[in-house]
Design a protein around this motif. Structure first.
Motif, PDB file in Angstrom:
ATOM      1  N   GLU A 387       0.803  -1.225   0.000  1.00  0.00           N
ATOM      2  CA  GLU A 387       0.000   0.000   0.000  1.00  0.00           C
ATOM      3  C   GLU A 387       0.837   1.275   0.000  1.00  0.00           C
ATOM      4  OE1 GLU A 387      -2.433  -0.479   3.437  1.00  0.00           O
ATOM      5  OE2 GLU A 387      -3.741  -1.984   2.513  1.00  0.00           O
ATOM      6  N   HIS A 388       2.070   1.224   0.523  1.00  0.00           N
ATOM      7  CA  HIS A 388       2.806   2.471   0.769  1.00  0.00           C
ATOM      8  C   HIS A 388       4.195   2.542   0.128  1.00  0.00           C
ATOM      9  CE1 HIS A 388      -0.157   3.931   3.695  1.00  0.00           C
ATOM     10  NE2 HIS A 388      -0.239   2.681   4.097  1.00  0.00           N
ATOM     11  N   PHE A 389       4.685   1.460  -0.439  1.00  0.00           N
ATOM     12  CA  PHE A 389       6.015   1.488  -1.051  1.00  0.00           C
ATOM     13  C   PHE A 389       5.896   1.805  -2.540  1.00  0.00           C
ATOM     14  CE2 PHE A 389       7.396   0.265   2.919  1.00  0.00           C
ATOM     15  CZ  PHE A 389       8.731  -0.164   2.972  1.00  0.00           C
ATOM     16  N   PRO A 390       7.014   2.111  -3.190  1.00  0.00           N
ATOM     17  CA  PRO A 390       6.960   2.445  -4.618  1.00  0.00           C
ATOM     18  C   PRO A 390       6.332   1.327  -5.452  1.00  0.00           C
ATOM     19  CG  PRO A 390       9.103   3.002  -3.700  1.00  0.00           C
ATOM     20  CD  PRO A 390       8.372   2.260  -2.637  1.00  0.00           C
ATOM     21  N   GLU A 391       5.680   1.721  -6.504  1.00  0.00           N
ATOM     22  CA  GLU A 391       5.045   0.751  -7.395  1.00  0.00           C
ATOM     23  C   GLU A 391       6.105  -0.199  -7.955  1.00  0.00           C
ATOM     24  OE1 GLU A 391       2.261   0.720 -11.443  1.00  0.00           O
ATOM     25  OE2 GLU A 391       2.716   2.610 -10.399  1.00  0.00           O
ATOM     26  N   GLY A 392       5.737  -1.476  -8.028  1.00  0.00           N
ATOM     27  CA  GLY A 392       6.666  -2.471  -8.551  1.00  0.00           C
ATOM     28  C   GLY A 392       7.556  -3.110  -7.506  1.00  0.00           C
TER      29      GLY A 392
END
Length: 470
Positions: A387-392
């Motif tokens: 939910e909160h880390f960079p995409e991918g």
């Protein structure tokens, strides 16, 4: 069919369908009564199936409605890549980075995602204090005298008894106690190798093991490793003529948390035996499984004494007690000589206290709670990361242990992320620590052995925000 085996088989089948996406989040599962009819089992066995699935957070129960597949974002989080290290032994140790990270041990002002042991808040400290007092009363001279060279007899008996759970069938005389797991590994490497010899290990690998091998003048050859199943056996076959020793952590290694399937363990044991290459097996995380039963070890399949089995109490009850052990197989006399030269004796009071704790049911009760907490933490971590880390962002899917391996896009340097995070009182373990090669710069290991709280959740979210800024 054995009832325990039957319920494990049914639970494992349903768990596999959930993890493979056959059963989707929100799908309703058969009722207890229907499960009984489908498999010809009792109501109690059917209830145990659902309790096991609930313990793995794979299903939720809803009053008056039944059981449903949990909505777990981590099931959709992609796995990190299989590691592809060079097939040439390297010696490029990131000493400054390792020293910087481990200098943070014991700091109460930091959120220590970087140190791979369960927090003291999750350990049976009060009970162990009582065991220390009882040990000083029970031991001759209050524990001030030397133990026998092989170590505390009661402890060796308890370790041998517990080995039955994973098919080890060890005897008390097979074991030698040590001052922690690293001391056991050191004795094994010294007994087997000489400067210039090559030892094969997983890649990534625990930095302490890499440093130990290098300090002994050994070359390290890192093996391609899958985040779920461990080393690639075909890769091991290709370099088999280049190595003198193999050192593996088949059960929930750090930092990836990979878990070698039984058939792979058998194949590795047979391959190394055929080429007369000893295997040092580090099973320090074996008791921290998330599934229904304790996993087997490579030692379970050893018929020639070619495997030196090492473990300790450091990851389960008492890191600071430094109580470890080794079953060195046919290399027992070499290891005993080394212990005599380097240690003479192990710490008698600590060994006696751990032995007594293992002898009671308190250890199993503690393990059940610790395993449940670690598994819940893993799921909370990955949900927060999704939910909160960079995409991918990719995460490992450990089936036990205390480590979560996180892989970012190549543009994110986790050594830089560490420098940003430490300013916010967050310490992480950058991936470059876990190799002697220039790789894993976009990865990090997070310890899941911290008590979950609003503060911890905030720090993990904050780490995700920082990662987006690197």
């Amino acid at each position: 069919m054995n009832k325990d085996f039957l319920y494990n088989e049914i639970a494992g089948g349903i768990a596999g369908q959930i993890k493979n996406g056959i059963l989707k989040a929100g799908d309703r599962l058969p009722s207890v009564r229907t499960l009984c009819q489908q498999h010809g089992i009792s109501m109690n066995t059917a209830k145990r199936v659902f309790l096991e699935l609930e313990s793995q957070s794979l299903v939720d129960s809803k009053p008056q409605s039944g059981y449903f597949v949990s909505r777990l974002p981590y099931l959709k989080t992609p796995l990190p890549n299989v590691s592809r290290p060079s097939t040439v032994a390297h010696e490029n140790e990131p000493e400054e980075l390792i020293s910087k990270i481990y200098a943070n041990m014991g700091r109460d002002d930091l959120t220590l995602f970087s140190i791979g042991v369960p927090s003291g808040d999750l350990l049976p400290i009060a009970k162990l204090k009582k065991e220390i007092v009882l040990a000083t009363r029970a031991l001759k001279g209050g524990g001030v005298e030397y133990e026998s060279l092989q170590g505390n007899l009661k402890l060796r008996r308890m370790i041998a008894f517990r080995s039955l759970a994973w098919g080890g069938n060890l005897q008390e005389n097979d074991l030698i106690t040590t001052s922690g797991g690293m001391n056991a590994l050191a004795f094994c490497l010294m007994a087997l190798g000489k400067p210039g010899d090559t030892v094969a290990m997983e890649s990534p690998c625990f930095p302490g093991t890499l440093q130990l091998a290098r300090s002994l003048g050994l070359k390290v050859l890192e093996l391609p490793t899958h985040p779920s199943t461990g080393i690639e056996i075909d890769a091991l076959k290709k370099v088999i003529d280049k190595i003198n020793i193999c050192l593996l952590v088949p059960n929930f290694n750090t930092p990836m948390g990979s878990f070698m399937p039984d058939e792979n363990k058998k194949e590795v044991v047979a391959l190394l035996s055929k080429h007369n290459i000893p295997l040092i097996e580090d099973d320090i995380y074996g008791d921290l499984y998330f599934g229904a039963q304790r996993p087997k070890c490579c030692k379970s399949y050893d018929t020639e004494g070619n495997i030196l089995y090492c473990s300790s109490a450091s990851k389960t009850i008492a890191p600071g007690y430094r109580v470890g052990w080794v079953a060195p197989g046919k290399y027992k006399e070499q290891v005993l000589k080394l212990k005599l030269v380097h240690s003479i004796s192990s710490a008698s009071v600590n060994q006696e206290a751990v032995a007594n704790f293992l002898k009671t049911g308190r250890y199993e009760n503690h393990l059940r709670q610790l395993r449940r907490t670690l598994q819940e933490n893993y799921q909370r971590y990955v949900q927060t990361i999704a939910e909160h880390f960079p995409e991918g962002t990719k995460t490992s899917q450990p089936q036990g242990g205390v480590a979560l391996w996180v892989e970012f896009d190549k543009r994110i340097d986790t050594a830089k992320l560490y420098e940003m995070a430490i300013k916010h009182q967050i310490s992480i373990a950058p991936g470059r620590m876990f190799t002697l090669q220039n790789q894993f710069e976009n990865c990090m290991r997070l310890c899941i052995g911290l008590p979950w709280s609003d503060k911890l959740a905030f720090k993990l979210k904050q780490l995700g925000t920082l990662a987006k800024m690197v």
